[in-house]
Design an enzyme around this catalytic site. Structure first.
Site, mmCIF file in Angstrom:
data_model
loop_
_atom_site.group_PDB
_atom_site.id
_atom_site.type_symbol
_atom_site.label_atom_id
_atom_site.label_comp_id
_atom_site.label_asym_id
_atom_site.label_seq_id
_atom_site.Cartn_x
_atom_site.Cartn_y
_atom_site.Cartn_z
ATOM 1 N N ASP A 1 0.795 -1.130 0.138
ATOM 2 C CA ASP A 1 0.056 0.027 0.065
ATOM 3 C C ASP A 1 0.870 1.261 0.013
ATOM 4 O OD1 ASP A 1 -1.875 2.089 0.586
ATOM 5 O OD2 ASP A 1 -2.503 1.294 2.521
ATOM 6 N N GLU B 1 30.122 6.186 3.981
ATOM 7 C CA GLU B 1 29.963 4.673 4.180
ATOM 8 C C GLU B 1 29.818 3.725 3.080
ATOM 9 O OE1 GLU B 1 26.005 5.182 6.702
ATOM 10 O OE2 GLU B 1 25.938 3.337 5.845
ATOM 11 N N CYS C 1 26.228 6.999 9.388
ATOM 12 C CA CYS C 1 25.690 8.098 9.040
ATOM 13 C C CYS C 1 26.261 9.408 9.748
ATOM 14 C CB CYS C 1 24.261 8.344 8.931
ATOM 15 S SG CYS C 1 23.608 6.901 8.236
ATOM 16 N N THR D 1 13.701 3.103 1.545
ATOM 17 C CA THR D 1 14.424 4.213 2.265
ATOM 18 C C THR D 1 16.025 4.154 1.817
ATOM 19 O OG1 THR D 1 15.359 2.717 4.129
ATOM 20 C CG2 THR D 1 13.152 3.691 4.156
ATOM 21 N N HIS E 1 19.039 13.655 11.945
ATOM 22 C CA HIS E 1 19.439 12.721 10.681
ATOM 23 C C HIS E 1 18.313 12.045 10.316
ATOM 24 C CE1 HIS E 1 21.038 9.366 8.745
ATOM 25 N NE2 HIS E 1 20.768 8.790 9.621
ATOM 26 N N LYS F 1 9.369 11.421 14.448
ATOM 27 C CA LYS F 1 9.479 10.656 15.958
ATOM 28 C C LYS F 1 10.500 11.220 16.865
ATOM 29 C CE LYS F 1 7.557 6.211 14.552
ATOM 30 N NZ LYS F 1 7.803 4.826 14.431
ATOM 31 N N ASN G 1 17.412 8.311 1.767
ATOM 32 C CA ASN G 1 18.402 8.311 2.561
ATOM 33 C C ASN G 1 19.919 8.831 1.870
ATOM 34 O OD1 ASN G 1 19.921 8.439 4.720
ATOM 35 N ND2 ASN G 1 19.565 6.088 5.488
HETATM 36 N N1 CAA Z 1 -0.504 3.208 5.733
HETATM 37 C C1 CAA Z 1 0.011 4.036 6.478
HETATM 38 N N2 CAA Z 1 0.974 3.660 7.351
HETATM 39 C C2 CAA Z 1 1.313 2.508 7.418
HETATM 40 C C3 CAA Z 1 0.821 1.722 6.596
HETATM 41 C C4 CAA Z 1 -0.370 2.183 5.798
HETATM 42 N N3 CAA Z 1 -0.981 1.064 4.868
HETATM 43 N N4 CAA Z 1 1.270 0.429 6.915
HETATM 44 C C5 CAA Z 1 2.159 0.540 7.707
HETATM 45 N N5 CAA Z 1 2.419 1.846 8.142
HETATM 46 C C6 CAA Z 1 3.125 2.385 9.075
HETATM 47 C C7 CAA Z 1 3.276 1.566 10.281
HETATM 48 O O1 CAA Z 1 2.345 1.738 11.312
HETATM 49 C C8 CAA Z 1 4.557 2.075 10.741
HETATM 50 O O2 CAA Z 1 4.205 3.673 11.517
HETATM 51 P P1 CAA Z 1 4.928 3.716 12.841
HETATM 52 O O3 CAA Z 1 6.566 3.308 12.873
HETATM 53 O O4 CAA Z 1 4.407 5.003 13.408
HETATM 54 O O5 CAA Z 1 4.293 2.570 13.855
HETATM 55 C C9 CAA Z 1 5.460 2.622 9.645
HETATM 56 O O6 CAA Z 1 4.411 2.474 8.484
HETATM 57 C C10 CAA Z 1 6.338 1.349 9.326
HETATM 58 O O7 CAA Z 1 6.049 0.261 9.062
HETATM 59 P P2 CAA Z 1 6.516 -1.168 9.887
HETATM 60 O O8 CAA Z 1 6.694 -0.837 11.639
HETATM 61 O O9 CAA Z 1 5.827 -2.014 9.485
HETATM 62 O O10 CAA Z 1 8.039 -1.046 9.478
HETATM 63 P P3 CAA Z 1 8.830 -1.884 8.385
HETATM 64 O O11 CAA Z 1 9.049 -3.219 8.960
HETATM 65 O O12 CAA Z 1 8.418 -1.667 6.955
HETATM 66 O O13 CAA Z 1 10.322 -1.226 8.455
HETATM 67 C C11 CAA Z 1 11.970 0.748 8.737
HETATM 68 C C12 CAA Z 1 10.375 0.086 8.500
HETATM 69 C C13 CAA Z 1 12.079 -0.040 10.069
HETATM 70 C C14 CAA Z 1 12.124 2.122 8.886
HETATM 71 C C15 CAA Z 1 12.686 0.004 7.615
HETATM 72 O O14 CAA Z 1 12.543 0.663 6.512
HETATM 73 C C16 CAA Z 1 14.219 -0.035 7.972
HETATM 74 O O15 CAA Z 1 14.595 -1.078 8.510
HETATM 75 N N6 CAA Z 1 15.198 0.756 7.169
HETATM 76 C C17 CAA Z 1 16.501 0.721 7.358
HETATM 77 C C18 CAA Z 1 16.994 1.140 8.782
HETATM 78 C C19 CAA Z 1 16.983 2.519 9.277
HETATM 79 O O16 CAA Z 1 16.663 3.283 8.517
HETATM 80 N N7 CAA Z 1 16.924 2.703 10.414
HETATM 81 C C20 CAA Z 1 16.729 4.130 11.000
HETATM 82 C C21 CAA Z 1 17.307 4.181 12.306
HETATM 83 S S1 CAA Z 1 18.941 4.026 11.883
HETATM 84 C C22 CAA Z 1 20.067 5.093 10.944
HETATM 85 O O17 CAA Z 1 19.220 6.280 11.325
HETATM 86 C C23 CAA Z 1 21.217 5.018 10.324
HETATM 87 C C24 CAA Z 1 20.690 4.909 8.833
HETATM 88 O O18 CAA Z 1 20.651 6.105 8.254
HETATM 89 C C25 CAA Z 1 20.427 3.817 8.195
#
Ligand code: CAA
Length: 377
Positions: free
Chosen positions: A29, A80, A112, A153, A234, A243, A266
């Site tokens: 979605d 990185e 990062c 991302t 970041h 958040k 990103n």
């Molecule tokens: N409509 C609206 N929102 C929806 C939805 C829909 N149909 N389906 C899901 N969502 C929302 C969820 O409710 C959730 O919201 P909240 O976080 O507010 O609860 C959000 O979308 C994400 O959904 P999931 O919780 O299911 O998450 P996911 O398993 O898809 O993973 C992620 C999301 C963790 C960001 C993933 O993209 C990821 O792991 N990314 C890489 C790691 C990363 O970026 N980490 C960030 C911190 S580390 C860092 O900052 C260093 C760096 O640069 C990498």
């Protein structure tokens, strides 16, 4: 002596994938991407672009605002996503910029976080060498495996920052809240081309680190939360920054800082500083003298909260319209091209443009060969 950011610019790919296209192909979605993680587009890089070519473009723009390039005697390249474990990517960039050979050049790595480390180093260096300037570059192209939660991302960009005395964009304040801990939340082993991550752990550690850093920053500075006028975080994806902002500042708006990252994706080391550019470019009120709180996070992990005071003449140093044009003029690519680009391949018979004057022509006998646009020769 005031030390800080005298000039700042960024560059990204000429090509963009709409996340609505990715969502349709992955059967997700689209609201999950645009609302759930807060991203609508991502920059995707053709095979003739790499962390060096976009860094050269960002640096040329940043240097166009200063008149004495020869005073740059240190180039720090933070990344990185390096392609070489020995030679610094900064050496290629230094060459294409035609900077003085009386110059220290080296790369820095800590996910990062590394541009922030580079800026702190530059600040100390300028304090001891007030007539020098340091060019700090952050350049990353971010790739996660196909069909993973990280895929929407991805992204990439380069930022180039000139650090000097009497800065015309923003001055560094002397306070920092720092927190480091050994954690496996995001990493890329030398044999891997794509990052490996534990998404939930990374988000948790980002927020925990931020709280610790911010409290240490307040303790050190004796400031209060009300003394922070604007905030940048970041931004691995915009929802993460939102958040974080909510956790620290409640309803304070950070919309202006996220306009560019929502459509770039990103850019790791560059991401926080693209937030800063986006904030400066898109804030109508006069920001002179205002304090910007900056949160830097690099998985693994090192985090830092610090602050900048905006300089009086900052508006004359911005490239706001050019930045907006750069992003809106990117050409949309198909899903097929996205998949090819991921593997450093191009659609047969199609030529792809570079962001700047340098392109990666190929790799022969393990040597990277770059070409300069004829108009630039
Ligand atoms: N409509 C609206 N929102 C929806 C939805 C829909 N149909 N389906 C899901 N969502 C929302 C969820 O409710 C959730 O919201 P909240 O976080 O507010 O609860 C959000 O979308 C994400 O959904 P999931 O919780 O299911 O998450 P996911 O398993 O898809 O993973 C992620 C999301 C963790 C960001 C993933 O993209 C990821 O792991 N990314 C890489 C790691 C990363 O970026 N980490 C960030 C911190 S580390 C860092 O900052 C260093 C760096 O640069 C990498």
């Amino acid at each position: 002596m005031k030390i800080g950011i005298d000039s700042i610019a960024f560059s990204t790919s000429k090509y963009v994938l709409k996340l609505s296209t990715l969502a349709a192909e992955r059967g997700v979605d689209y609201a999950k991407y645009c609302v759930g993680i807060g991203q609508t587009e991502m920059s995707v890089f053709p095979p003739n672009e790499d962390i060096v070519t976009i860094a050269v473009d960002a640096a040329e723009k940043s240097l166009s605002k200063i008149d004495d390039r020869n005073s740059i005697d240190m180039v720090i390249f933070a990344t990185e996503s390096s392609f070489d474990l020995s030679k610094a990517a900064g050496i290629y960039v230094h060459h294409f910029l035609g900077l003085s050979d009386n110059c220290r050049i080296f790369d820095l790595k800590q996910a990062c976080y590394s541009v922030t480390a580079a800026l702190q180093l530059a600040k100390t260096y300028i304090a001891g060498n007030p007539n020098s300037k340091v060019l700090v570059i952050g350049s990353d192209i971010v790739k996660y495996s196909k069909n993973t939660s990280g895929e929407p991302t991805q992204g990439g960009a380069a930022v180039a920052i000139v650090v000097s005395k009497n800065p015309r964009i923003a001055e560094f304040e002397p306070y920092s809240g720092i927190y480091s801990t050994d954690i496996m939340d995001f990493w890329r082993p030398t044999y891997a081309t794509e990052a490996i991550f534990d998404g939930k752990l990374s988000a948790h550690n980002y927020l925990k680190s931020m709280d610790i850093c911010f409290n240490r920053y307040l303790q050190m500075s004796k400031l209060t939360i009300d003394n922070i006028d604007y905030a940048c975080f970041h931004s691995p994806f915009c929802k993460m920054a939102r958040k974080a902002n909510k956790q620290l500042f409640g309803e304070k708006s950070i919309d202006n800082s996220l306009i560019y990252n929502a459509i770039i994706g990103n850019s790791c080391s560059a991401s926080l500083y693209i937030c800063l550019i986006s904030l400066l470019d898109n804030t109508a009120e006069d920001m002179s003298g205002k304090r910007i709180g900056m949160f830097s996070y690099g998985s693994g992990s090192v985090a830092e909260y610090f602050s900048l005071i905006v300089a009086d003449e900052y508006k004359s140093m911005l490239m706001s319209q050019a930045n907006k044009n750069m992003l809106s003029n990117r050409a949309e690519i198909s899903f097929e091209e996205y998949e090819l680009f991921r593997n450093n391949k191009a659609l047969q018979g199609k030529c792809y443009e570079n962001a700047g004057k340098v392109s990666l022509a190929g790799i022969k006998e393990d040597r990277r060969e770059y070409a300069i646009k004829e108009t630039e020769l």
